[in-house]
Write an enzyme that holds these catalytic residues in place. Structure first.
Site, PDB file in Angstrom:
ATOM      1  N   THR A 123       0.886  -1.165   0.000  1.00  0.00           N
ATOM      2  CA  THR A 123       0.000   0.000   0.000  1.00  0.00           C
ATOM      3  C   THR A 123       0.919   1.209   0.000  1.00  0.00           C
ATOM      4  O   THR A 123       2.134   1.052   0.011  1.00  0.00           O
ATOM      5  CB  THR A 123      -0.885  -0.076   1.257  1.00  0.00           C
ATOM      6  OG1 THR A 123      -1.670  -1.253   1.125  1.00  0.00           O
ATOM      7  CG2 THR A 123      -1.768   1.111   1.470  1.00  0.00           C
ATOM      8  N   ASN A 142      -4.070  -3.192  -2.740  1.00  0.00           N
ATOM      9  CA  ASN A 142      -4.009  -4.334  -1.823  1.00  0.00           C
ATOM     10  C   ASN A 142      -2.682  -5.064  -1.986  1.00  0.00           C
ATOM     11  O   ASN A 142      -1.705  -4.704  -1.359  1.00  0.00           O
ATOM     12  CB  ASN A 142      -5.210  -5.273  -1.967  1.00  0.00           C
ATOM     13  CG  ASN A 142      -5.291  -6.232  -0.782  1.00  0.00           C
ATOM     14  OD1 ASN A 142      -4.780  -5.915   0.289  1.00  0.00           O
ATOM     15  ND2 ASN A 142      -5.903  -7.382  -0.949  1.00  0.00           N
ATOM     16  N   ASP A 195      -9.851  -8.591   0.952  1.00  0.00           N
ATOM     17  CA  ASP A 195     -10.006  -8.016   2.301  1.00  0.00           C
ATOM     18  C   ASP A 195     -11.346  -8.382   2.935  1.00  0.00           C
ATOM     19  O   ASP A 195     -11.555  -8.153   4.123  1.00  0.00           O
ATOM     20  CB  ASP A 195      -9.849  -6.490   2.271  1.00  0.00           C
ATOM     21  CG  ASP A 195      -8.384  -6.066   2.380  1.00  0.00           C
ATOM     22  OD1 ASP A 195      -7.526  -6.931   2.666  1.00  0.00           O
ATOM     23  OD2 ASP A 195      -8.095  -4.883   2.169  1.00  0.00           O
ATOM     24  N   SER A 200     -10.931  -2.571   5.994  1.00  0.00           N
ATOM     25  CA  SER A 200      -9.532  -2.178   5.763  1.00  0.00           C
ATOM     26  C   SER A 200      -8.806  -1.983   7.091  1.00  0.00           C
ATOM     27  O   SER A 200      -9.433  -1.835   8.136  1.00  0.00           O
ATOM     28  CB  SER A 200      -9.525  -0.862   4.990  1.00  0.00           C
ATOM     29  OG  SER A 200      -8.218  -0.350   4.876  1.00  0.00           O
ATOM     30  N   SER A 201      -7.483  -1.976   7.013  1.00  0.00           N
ATOM     31  CA  SER A 201      -6.668  -1.605   8.183  1.00  0.00           C
ATOM     32  C   SER A 201      -5.999  -0.256   7.984  1.00  0.00           C
ATOM     33  O   SER A 201      -5.201   0.180   8.822  1.00  0.00           O
ATOM     34  CB  SER A 201      -5.570  -2.644   8.420  1.00  0.00           C
ATOM     35  OG  SER A 201      -6.124  -3.907   8.661  1.00  0.00           O
TER      36      SER A 201
END
Ligand code: DON
Length: 565
Positions: A374, A394, A416, A445-446
């Protein structure tokens, strides 16, 4: 007389002490500039962001330019075929955020990646057309520009298009990452693909097709990508290869303004991304679980600090995987899981004597993969507006599906989602019902683009790539600067560690932590991984110094570079 002199002396001493205390600040070690700064994964992108600021643009204009310049200069993660999140704080203190995360195509359903036995089909959510979510990047930047930008859109895109035509020089790190992905890109996108060729350090790659696509977007804005010729080409290309995206899916895509997650940690106010990113919620839980402890006295990367952090992260990720998903699809009990009483209870079984096994915190059995595909960039403009953006395809080069004619890679963000309850994705994250697949839904998402205020003033803009490790890397960077008084650059450079509940493994960057600390942690029951190639995050951050100047933290783990004036 004596008393008067003495009193004056005491008063002056007091003022001096307050002054020394208030003005004591960690000396910067990163690039320092007076007014404005962009820190990103590529020099070309940081420089174009600054060029836009020098033309009189604001941080939001610079965001549009930097985002697209990364799509040209850093195709590994920079994108127009992916998505991201942006958190901002305007010079007047207003804060907000936008979600331009990819969405599941309308043909998607819960069992999309399962075979007739209910097992996950390998690679279907990670490679090629079946892995692609409806891209959000162009919708995101156009929306930001419409609401908050100042220069004409075409003016902002001009230097990016010029860069694509002129070409970008391959760095040593880029040559390596391209070489490592070449075979798989050739398999998915064909031997003739631009990215299936061999490149070495110093080669220049020209992105002519991408320049054409960007020119169309410069003229036609959002509709040029989501409707008409380009949209038709995207839908056809994806469907011919077995994927699901339709012209209607593209036409229906909208970026969404969301309330950021805002919380206090001591005298910091932290502003970060809300669901469908887990970043802000999980970060808030980690900070709040640690807040009652005198972290500063434990020391940077000391055994006690590592233990406390790990136990907080373990509990926070367990909640993440169970409760979080797209808030437009299922409600998230944020008021409960972010409350002090809940978090205090979560830590009630924590002890410095031994690790809490993850099996006692919750369930599952998975493995972890660290990766850096990312990209994050941080911007502060000359007026004091701040922008924090994390954007992604991703995986490295996303689905590895490159459309030659349009000149960009498509994401593999569908991975994800939780393809099946209890089965991990490529980051070893497991999910639950809240993150199951549904048509039009955004995958969890993180990504954790974050802005921090200290004593009411803008203090830091920070974020990183790193999949599931993003959240812990951002928390550690803030703690490094705040609790352990490292400069911005030192806070970014400092070795990092990570725990995400499952797998129950404490991951360290190699050769950076004391052997006795690691031995003690093992004795207390921590399962430790210290592989030689582990990199946790590539943080790009800016700290505002007391005198208003800006200090960069550009991560030496990548080619990341700060440019400013
Ligand atoms: O949104 C997410 O959390 C992931 N798609 C981010 C992927 C990532 O950071 C990959 N690189 N490390």
């Amino acid at each position: 007389m004596f008393l008067q002199t003495f009193n004056r002396f005491i008063t002056l001493a007091f003022i001096a002490a307050v002054f020394i205390q208030c003005s004591s600040e960690t000396k910067p070690t990163g690039l320092v500039t007076d007014k404005a700064m962009v820190v990103s994964a590529r020099e070309e992108a940081s420089a174009i962001g600054i060029e836009i600021l020098k033309k009189g643009g604001n941080a939001f204009d610079a965001m549009v330019a930097t985002e697209l310049a990364l799509a040209v200069a850093y195709p590994f993660a920079g994108n127009i075929g992916g998505g991201g999140f942006m958190v901002y704080r305007k010079a007047n203190g207003d804060v907000g955020s936008i979600d331009y995360r990819e969405k599941a195509p309308s043909a998607a359903h819960r069992d999309l990646y399962l075979d007739e036995n209910g097992d996950v089909i390998p690679c279907k959510s990670t490679l090629g057309a079946t892995a692609v979510g409806v891209p959000g990047t162009i919708a995101g930047i156009v929306e930001v520009h419409d609401k908050l930008g100042s220069l004409p859109f075409e003016t902002i895109l001009a230097p990016v298009i010029a860069l694509a035509r002129k070409g970008v020089v391959v760095t040593e790190k880029q040559a390596k990452s391209m070489a490592s992905q070449r075979n798989i890109i050739a398999k998915i996108s064909g031997e003739k693909s631009l990215f299936a060729q061999s490149y070495k350090k110093g080669d220049t790659i020209k992105y002519t097709a991408l320049a054409e696509t960007l020119t169309a977007i410069a003229k036609g804005g959002k509709d040029a990508f989501y409707k008409g010729e380009i949209a038709t080409k995207i839908a056809q290309f994806i469907q011919e290869r077995g994927g699901y995206i339709t012209e209607e899916d593209l036409a229906n895509y909208e970026a969404v303004w969301r309330q950021p997650i805002i919380f206090k940690y001591k005298d910091l106010k932290i502003i970060s991304m809300s669901p469908p990113s887990s970043g802000g919620v999980t970060m808030s839980q980690i900070f709040k679980m640690m807040e009652p402890y005198p972290l500063e006295t434990y020391g940077h990367n000391s055994e006690k600090t590592i233990q406390l952090f790990t136990e907080a992260a373990r509990r926070a990720y367990a909640d993440r995987n169970y409760f979080l998903g797209d808030p437009d699809y299922s409600p998230i009990p944020l008021d409960i899981i972010l409350s002090n009483s809940y978090l205090k209870k979560r830590m009630s079984n924590f002890s410095f004597d031994k690790a809490t096994p993850s099996s006692e915190v919750s369930h599952g059995d998975i493995q972890i993969i660290e990766s850096e595909q990312t990209t994050h960039y941080s911007i502060i403009d000359q007026q004091g507006n701040a922008v924090s953006v994390t954007t992604t395809l991703n995986g490295a080069f996303g689905s590895k599906l490159y459309q030659e004619e349009l000149g960009f890679f498509f994401n593999n963000e569908m991975d994800d989602f939780s393809a099946k309850a209890g089965v991990s994705n490529m980051f070893g994250l497991i999910g639950a019902e809240a993150n199951s697949i549904a048509p039009g839904k955004r995958m969890l998402s993180s990504m954790t683009p974050t802005i921090v205020e200290k004593e009411g003033q803008l203090w830091m803009v920070v974020g990183t790539p790193g999949g599931s490790t993003i959240i812990t890397a951002v928390v550690q960077t803030i703690l490094n600067a705040y609790e352990f008084k490292l400069s911005m650059q030192e806070a970014v450079n400092a070795p990092r560690f990570h725990h995400q509940w499952l797998p129950d493994i404490l991951v360290f960057e190699p050769k950076a932590f004391s052997t006795s600390t690691i031995k003690d942690l093992k004795n207390k029951g921590y399962l430790i991984s210290e592989k030689s190639n582990t990199i946790i995050g590539k943080v790009d951050a800016i700290r505002v110094l007391k005198d208003g100047r800006l200090e960069a933290g550009a991560d030496p783990r990548g080619d990341d570079i700060a440019v400013g004036f």
